[in-house]
Design an enzyme around this catalytic site. Structure first.
Site: not given
Ligand code: 26V
Length: 799
Positions: A347, A535-536, A541, A643, A647
């Site tokens: 992701h 968004k976050r 971003k 995403t 929406k």
């Molecule tokens: C990474 C980490 C790193 C360690 C701490 C906790 C944590 C929690 C989540 C993540 C994942 C980050 C990746 C993420 O959210 N990617 C997003 O995924 C979406 C669904 O595929 C996508 O639409 C976004 O562009 C992408 O940033």
């Protein structure tokens, strides 16, 4: 009990009295929510049992979607909708003098996720169930979801989230199906039955208790399961050590969702969470499987396991361990089964989010799992050596374990049969950059699955008036088959339809304006253009680009009497990771700017800036249907998909975006007249990163307007100490603007000018809006999930 309005009312009143022991006249909204929730939960139990029995009886392959996050949001409204009983309930409650929406608002969001990745998992569950596919979620039942955000004096303050405070009507605790998960200890090796045997001894044991939540398909009698695991002290733990400490440490495993996204903190507790999830999840899947099968040799024909990002990747060594150590299988057979069972989605390409665990943390916590990972690594490196003899550099780069760390993405690729990205451009970047060497070695594993969103929550439920207007025009076939929204295309030129769509949007804007007034005290102009970035908060971003542009508009309005703009309301919502200093400063900057702009008599009639605190799923459902413009302005190549962009599009907002993530596919769908794009392309960004050559300071010197807004960050323009925004200033000029904010500024200003002009042309704006809605069917997660089912999991409908 939901067969008619009267039947519903009768049951509802009885149920209320039974649950609360008092008469309806004395009820509170919260009690009514719990009554209705309980009724719905009981109502689905029949279909839930039937779905499970059907799955057992027909022995079809099932998929388990493992994810460290499921960002579900509120469930009552969605469940009523999918069960097809929303109208009956709404009417019945109305007779009792109660608004269903007031009852729905009592529900606290299930916020067990950070953002895109967790919300995607929730949309996928909805699509699996709605397509009658046998697919279930496996996650952690965090006691506290993502923190609640308060804004105090413009700063973000985090409070612990408490979604379970009043109980959770949707879950069922299944204590009898608890399993044990082991940490620490040592591995003893013995020889017996002609083979080596591994015994995990002196380990600390934790009990994993499953809580099941029903995932209700849309009007199809399918109820799948989301199984969330909770960590509890083991009852029969031999008396040793400090019991209180053991209890505390055990419960800590499922206490908090980690609030970082895209930034790794190598905390031991997080690794514990990850292993806890996969070990409990797999044990329960294997034991269910063995109830109808004598052996595990065909496991992969009946079970697919999907790992959502690398967080659950320990499913690979854990499945190997179970097959070998618990069921006596040899390595090769176990490996064949494991790799054919597991598939993996990436992701993000941000390097700070790629998980790596130091051996020094990993090995003592998971000694047997470490041995298996070592063995996987050795065998993999050996096969690399056979293919690329002497190419040490390549092997070092591809190894799973190197330089004291375990690279989880490498383990995921080697131990699975499918690796996918989440939008075309993202998958292409994985193939040609981040995972280039792996793509060369295993080209057949790589594939793209462009993300999607459930049109049931994000259109039918969040924007019922739009859904009705669409149905009035083209019928309701699009609900079962969202690609049929394309039948709306001819209506883009239909004046009376445009008028209806316009009225829907205006009503949604009015409702949002009311919410804004209630949350912030600020009155916004409902006729102004609602320009939204929710968004976050993250540097890539580029909320900062949006802010600098607003500052620019403010300056022009002050300095140029002839300058005029389409009145605009800029709306922001964003949580920053608690430890992300820079992101928190951006929140302070947005709020500082808002105070200045909104209070200025010269600009406040045409320019408003709103920051809505505690952005979450339920707030998104109010904001998105009211947006005119959708800001999707990440630095090209950085946003894997996005995403939110989908929406907004589905709700008739026009995208103002970079050529990044799924924006590119939105452009392909709607055509260049119905989206506003600007800025560097991904190739240009990647080329700068590779070859250098970008000097932010030149843009600062050569663009007067830009120069002015950047100086205003630190020159007393804002009524804060001048060092307040120094970090932001430095990120642009001292650290050479890693995310190309200055480079894209002018192009963004021009794009905004085009947006403003287009908004002024009512006819063509409405046409654009309708085309966006019409072309949004492609981004339904039903399409995405059908692709996963066909091309990765090999599962088919259960009815
Ligand atoms: C990474 C980490 C790193 C360690 C701490 C906790 C944590 C929690 C989540 C993540 C994942 C980050 C990746 C993420 O959210 N990617 C997003 O995924 C979406 C669904 O595929 C996508 O639409 C976004 O562009 C992408 O940033």
């Amino acid at each position: 009990m939901f067969s008619s309005k009267d039947a519903f009312k009768k049951h509802f009143l009885e149920k209320y009295e039974m649950m609360f022991g008092k008469s309806f006249e004395e009820s509170t909204l919260s009690e009514l929510y719990h009554t209705l929730g309980q009724m719905v939960r009981e109502y689905v139990s029949h279909a839930w049992i039937e779905t499970n029995e059907r799955n057992r009886a027909n022995q079809k392959k099932q998929v388990y979607y493992f994810s460290i996050e499921f960002l579900l949001g509120r469930l009552l409204g969605n469940n009523l909708l999918n069960l097809g009983i929303r109208d009956v309930v709404e009417e019945g409650l109305k007779d009792l003098g109660v608004h269903l929406t007031d009852v729905e608002e009592q529900e606290v969001d299930a916020g067990l996720g950070n953002g895109g990745l967790g919300r995607l998992a929730a949309c996928f569950l909805d699509s699996l169930a709605s397509l009658s596919l046998p697919g279930h979620g496996v996650g952690i039942r965090y006691k506290h979801g993502l923190f609640d955000q308060k804004i105090i004096d413009g700063y973000q303050v985090e409070l612990p989230e408490q979604w379970l405070r009043n109980g959770n009507v949707w879950e069922i605790r299944k204590e009898s199906q608890s399993v044990e998960v082991k940490f620490g200890g040592e591995v003893q090796v013995s020889y017996g039955n002609g083979r080596l045997m591994f015994h995990h001894v002196n380990a600390e044991t934790v009990t994993a208790v499953p809580y099941d939540m029903p995932i209700i398909g849309y009007k199809n009698n399918t109820v799948n399961t989301l199984r969330l695991w909770s960590a509890e002290p083991t009852q029969f733990r031999p008396e040793k050590g400090d019991v209180m400490k053991y209890k505390r440490e055990t419960e800590a495993i499922s206490e908090f969702l980690y609030p970082d996204d895209s930034h790794i903190e190598g905390k031991i507790l997080r690794l514990k969470q990850q292993y806890f999830l996969v070990s409990a999840g797999l044990k329960s899947i294997v034991s269910t499987y063995l109830k109808s099968n004598d052996h595990l040799r065909n496991f992969h024909h009946k079970v697919a396991i999907h790992v959502n990002d690398t967080h659950p990747v320990l499913a690979i060594p854990e499945l190997m361990r179970i097959l070998m150590d618990e069921y006596g299988m040899g390595w090769d057979e176990a490996w064949e089964i494991t790799t054919n069972t597991i598939s993996y989605t990436n992701h993000t390409t941000l390097s700070e989010a790629l998980e790596k665990w130091p051996i020094s943390i990993f090995k003592p916590l998971l000694p047997r799992i470490y041995m298996i990972v070592e063995e996987i690594n050795e065998r993999f490196c050996r096969s690399l050596w056979n293919r690329y003899p002497g190419d040490w550099k390549r092997i070092e780069e591809m190894a799973i374990i190197a330089h004291g760390v375990i690279k989880m993405a490498h383990l995921a690729i080697v131990g699975s049969h499918s690796v996918n990205g989440v939008a075309k451009i993202h998958t292409d970047i994985l193939k040609k950059r981040e995972m280039k060497l792996f793509y060369e070695y295993y080209p057949e594993k790589f594939n793209n699955k462009t993300n999607g969103i459930t049109h049931r929550r994000w259109l039918l439920k969040a924007n019922p008036n739009l859904a009705k207007t669409i149905c009035d025009a083209i019928g309701d076939k699009w609900i079962a088959n969202p690609q049929k929204l394309a039948s709306l295309v001819p209506f883009a030129k239909d004046d009376s339809f445009k008028q209806k769509i316009y009225e829907v949007k205006q009503n949604n804007k009015r409702a949002l304006a009311k919410r804004i007034k209630q949350m912030t005290g600020i009155v916004v102009d409902e006729q102004s253009m609602f320009d939204v970035q929710v968004k976050r908060l993250h540097a890539y971003k580029r909320q900062l680009l949006n802010i600098l542009h607003i500052m620019y508009l403010y300056n022009r309005l002050h300095e140029d009497a002839k300058f005029s703009i389409t009145p605009r309301t800029f709306i922001f919502g964003a949580k920053a990771s608690p430890g992300y200093y820079y992101a928190k400063k951006i929140i302070k900057l947005i709020n500082t700017l808002a105070a200045k702009v909104n209070g200025d008599p010269k600009t406040r009639d045409v320019l408003k800036v709103i920051f809505l605190e505690n952005y979450r799923v339920s707030l998104a459902e109010e904001i998105i249907p009211a947006a005119d413009v959708s800001e999707q302005i990440s630095t090209a190549s950085k946003e894997a998909s996005g995403t939110g962009n989908m929406k907004f599009m589905m709700n008739g907002a026009i995208t103002l975006g970079t050529l990044d993530g799924a924006n590119i596919e939105i452009l392909e769908e709607v055509g260049p007249n119905n989206i506003f794009t600007f800025g560097l392309t991904a190739d240009q960004v990647l080329a700068y990163q590779k070859n250098g050559g970008y000097r932010a300071i030149e843009y600062y010197h050569h663009d007067k307007d830009l120069n002015q807004v950047i100086d205003q960050l630190i020159n007393g323009f804002f009524p804060v100490p001048t060092h307040e925004f120094e970090t932001i200033y430095d990120s642009l000029l001292v650290q050479n603007d890693e995310y190309f904010v200055l480079k894209d500024f002018r192009s963004y200003v021009r794009a905004h000018e085009r947006v403003g002009a287009a908004y002024g042309d009512w006819d063509s704006w409405m046409e654009k809006s309708i085309i966006n809605i019409a072309k949004s069917g492609h981004f339904s997660s039903d399409r995405t999930i059908q692709e996963y089912a066909d091309e990765i999991w090999g599962i088919t409908r259960s009815v």
